[in-house]
Scaffold this active site. Structure first.
Site, mmCIF file in Angstrom:
data_model
loop_
_atom_site.group_PDB
_atom_site.id
_atom_site.type_symbol
_atom_site.label_atom_id
_atom_site.label_comp_id
_atom_site.label_asym_id
_atom_site.label_seq_id
_atom_site.Cartn_x
_atom_site.Cartn_y
_atom_site.Cartn_z
ATOM 1 N N LYS A 109 -4.920 2.162 7.458
ATOM 2 C CA LYS A 109 -4.408 1.765 8.612
ATOM 3 C C LYS A 109 -5.562 2.326 9.900
ATOM 4 C CE LYS A 109 -0.903 2.444 5.113
ATOM 5 N NZ LYS A 109 -1.042 2.129 3.748
ATOM 6 N N PHE A 111 7.207 6.301 1.661
ATOM 7 C CA PHE A 111 7.138 5.436 1.612
ATOM 8 C C PHE A 111 6.914 4.896 0.275
ATOM 9 C CE2 PHE A 111 3.473 1.942 1.475
ATOM 10 C CZ PHE A 111 3.869 1.010 2.130
ATOM 11 N N ASP A 112 6.559 3.747 0.057
ATOM 12 C CA ASP A 112 7.523 3.090 -1.152
ATOM 13 C C ASP A 112 6.339 3.595 -2.202
ATOM 14 O OD1 ASP A 112 5.161 1.482 -0.412
ATOM 15 O OD2 ASP A 112 6.361 -0.653 -1.514
ATOM 16 N N TYR A 157 -24.751 8.696 -7.231
ATOM 17 C CA TYR A 157 -23.802 9.144 -7.546
ATOM 18 C C TYR A 157 -23.149 10.013 -7.227
ATOM 19 C CZ TYR A 157 -20.335 9.160 -11.468
ATOM 20 O OH TYR A 157 -19.051 9.508 -12.478
ATOM 21 N N ASP A 211 1.550 13.402 5.076
ATOM 22 C CA ASP A 211 1.003 12.226 4.760
ATOM 23 C C ASP A 211 0.880 11.045 5.779
ATOM 24 O OD1 ASP A 211 0.783 9.114 3.957
ATOM 25 O OD2 ASP A 211 2.647 8.902 3.328
ATOM 26 N N HIS A 235 9.362 -5.003 -5.382
ATOM 27 C CA HIS A 235 9.152 -5.684 -4.161
ATOM 28 C C HIS A 235 8.182 -7.022 -4.516
ATOM 29 C CE1 HIS A 235 7.842 -1.956 -2.576
ATOM 30 N NE2 HIS A 235 7.170 -2.444 -1.890
HETATM 31 N N1 F0G Z 1 1.997 6.422 2.514
HETATM 32 C C1 F0G Z 1 1.828 5.919 3.611
HETATM 33 C C2 F0G Z 1 2.454 6.103 4.725
HETATM 34 C C3 F0G Z 1 1.678 4.564 3.635
HETATM 35 O O1 F0G Z 1 2.835 3.126 4.591
HETATM 36 C C4 F0G Z 1 0.944 3.483 2.925
HETATM 37 C C5 F0G Z 1 1.007 2.636 2.471
HETATM 38 C C6 F0G Z 1 0.750 4.646 1.276
HETATM 39 C C7 F0G Z 1 1.219 6.034 1.589
HETATM 40 C C8 F0G Z 1 -0.285 3.991 0.651
HETATM 41 O O2 F0G Z 1 -0.971 4.181 1.030
HETATM 42 O O3 F0G Z 1 -1.838 1.714 0.101
HETATM 43 O O4 F0G Z 1 -3.451 2.876 0.425
HETATM 44 O O5 F0G Z 1 -2.242 3.483 -1.425
HETATM 45 N N2 F0G Z 1 1.443 1.454 3.013
HETATM 46 C C9 F0G Z 1 0.991 0.311 3.769
HETATM 47 C C10 F0G Z 1 1.962 -0.987 3.964
HETATM 48 C C11 F0G Z 1 0.908 -1.033 1.769
HETATM 49 O O6 F0G Z 1 2.065 -1.772 4.055
HETATM 50 O O7 F0G Z 1 2.489 -0.349 4.648
HETATM 51 P P1 F0G Z 1 -1.979 2.819 0.165
#
Ligand code: F0G
Length: 460
Positions: free
Chosen positions: A259, A125-126, A73, A216, A451
């Site tokens: 990624k 990013f979204d 832990y 990021d 989405h």
């Molecule tokens: N920042 C970037 C540039 C991303 O592409 C993503 C996720 C995140 C933050 C968030 O990370 O999913 O680990 O919580 N991108 C994925 C995509 C979901 O399909 O591009 P996460």
């Protein structure tokens, strides 16, 4: 076609069977999924290009690491191994594991942002935008102009528009800008790289106005590879040196490790100097993610992550990885199919606006093309355009994105040349019947990140 496929620098030791449904079955599955690809079952997708996130194939070293993971832990050896790798690669004093990228955002952003504050980025990013907004702040994108034109071939279309950035800081007041974020590579702009020079300049602006600078870092290695190929000052540097130099310009990073770190789950927060921020991040991590030495991950995940951080830097791998994108892009060039060019690091972003000029932004051309790809060949892709962007948080009006892309995100070390050819063939077939493809309307949507969950219907 002048581009040769770069052979895989690995061989396959374990396989996963995939099946293709008939066209009728696919049509029926789409209807049942309310024309939202997130509701499709994974096993109904022949080639799954929904994301390159967490869909990567781990190496034998990583799988061996899974067995060695220390599940203590507090203070597991896998945690110490991960921290050491993070410190070594990024040159940051404090490394905090979290369960994925948005967890890093959830922990860090409310400390920097909040009601009345702004976050300015080369493109949020979204989920990043969502966490800025959930903190009460507003997210402003500040991408270089050439990113908005998929046909302009510029080497660093992911860059921040630093001139505009300075104007925005003055307009909103430096005291109200909680952080500036450079996303590398710039995912929503097409996986486009950001140059070392651009990051250096953004850092100087942050310093001038006393604003926090966050990277990021989801695709840190692919970005570094592009810098090595395209930027004179990086030509003779190793990937690791490029990364360390670039991260040296920022104060913190948030990373989705799903990624470039080639794992299925994980994230990191990095803080350059062991200052006050570290204590605040620890408190929020313990509340939301778990104790600081595991941050929402199993010991085995920490172990695989520590190994993957290095595997992602391998130049033979990166050459093959980017080569796959270039091969697909070259096939699209031959067929006259427009995409965000030059091709980016983690996928091909097809210009759905160019493919379907008759479908307006509020009938979601990027989504329409994603659905056609599924009908045509069982390929699951996604919209990166107005459908993903959503509504203005204040007026609730549909926002108009700068571009309408359909993203074919390629998982790492998963698909072969034959699969890539199927992707190109499907797009070519759709182009031939493009004029008959119709747009979509939303029949139900949630407030935020719509989405993922919205219901759609074809416009007849
Ligand atoms: N920042 C970037 C540039 C991303 O592409 C993503 C996720 C995140 C933050 C968030 O990370 O999913 O680990 O919580 N991108 C994925 C995509 C979901 O399909 O591009 P996460």
């Amino acid at each position: 076609m002048g581009v040769k496929y770069i052979p895989e620098p690995f061989r396959i030791k374990m396989v996963e069977t995939i099946k293709v449904l008939t066209r009728e079955e696919r049509e029926e599955r789409l209807k049942k999924a309310r024309y939202n690809v997130f509701y499709l079952a994974g096993e109904d997708c022949y080639i799954d290009l929904l994301t390159d996130s967490g869909t990567n194939a781990m190496s034998q070293e990583q799988w061996a690491g899974i067995m060695r993971g220390d599940e203590a832990y507090a203070g597991s050896s896998s945690y110490y191994k991960l921290v050491k790798a993070g410190q070594d690669i990024f040159g940051y004093e404090f490394i905090q594991p979290v369960h994925q990228g948005r967890a890093a955002e959830k922990v860090l952003f409310p400390i920097l942002l909040g009601e009345g504050k702004y976050s300015i980025s080369n493109m949020h990013f979204d989920t990043t935008r969502a966490h800025v907004e959930l903190s009460g702040a507003r997210a402003i994108d500040c991408t270089v102009k050439e990113a908005a034109d998929p046909s302009i071939r510029a080497p660093f279309k992911g860059n921040m528009d630093n001139e505009k950035l300075e104007k925005l800081i003055i307009q909103y007041g430096p005291e109200n800008v909680g952080c500036i974020i450079t996303t590398i590579t710039n995912n929503s702009a097409g996986g486009q790289p950001v140059s070392m020079a651009n990051v250096r300049e953004t850092a100087a602006i942050c310093k001038k106005y006393g604003i926090h600078y966050n990277i990021d870092a989801a695709r840190y290695a692919e970005n570094a590879y592009f810098c090595k190929l395209r930027e004179e000052e990086c030509k003779n540097m190793s990937i690791k040196d490029i990364i360390k130099t670039m991260f040296g310009f920022a104060d913190t990073f948030t990373m989705s490790a799903k990624k470039d770190t080639i794992v299925n789950m994980g994230g990191l927060i990095g803080i350059k100097k062991n200052d006050d921020l570290v204590g605040k991040v620890k408190v929020r991590t313990i509340s939301y993610e778990g104790f600081i030495s595991y941050g929402g991950l199993s010991g085995r995940d920490l172990e695989a992550l520590a190994i993957g951080l290095y595997e992602g830097l391998d130049e033979d791998y990166l050459k093959y990885r980017i080569g796959q994108m270039e091969y697909l892009a070259a096939r699209l060039d031959d067929a006259g199919i427009a995409y965000q060019s030059p091709v980016g690091g983690h996928g091909v972003f097809v210009d759905a606006k160019a493919m379907f000029p008759h479908i307006p932004y509020n009938e979601f051309p990027g989504q329409a093309l994603a659905l056609e790809l599924y009908k045509e060949a069982g390929i699951r892709a996604c919209d990166i355009g107005s459908y993903m962007l959503g509504n203005d948080p204040d007026t609730k009006e549909q926002l108009k994105a700068d571009f309408e892309f359909t993203r074919l995100a390629i998982p790492r070390r998963v698909y072969t040349q034959a699969h890539i050819d199927i992707m190109a063939d499907a797009l070519i077939a759709i182009k031939e019947r493009a004029a008959s493809v119709k747009g979509y309307k939303i029949t139900w949507e949630p407030e935020i990140l719509r989405h993922f969950q919205a219901y759609l219907e074809p416009i007849v």
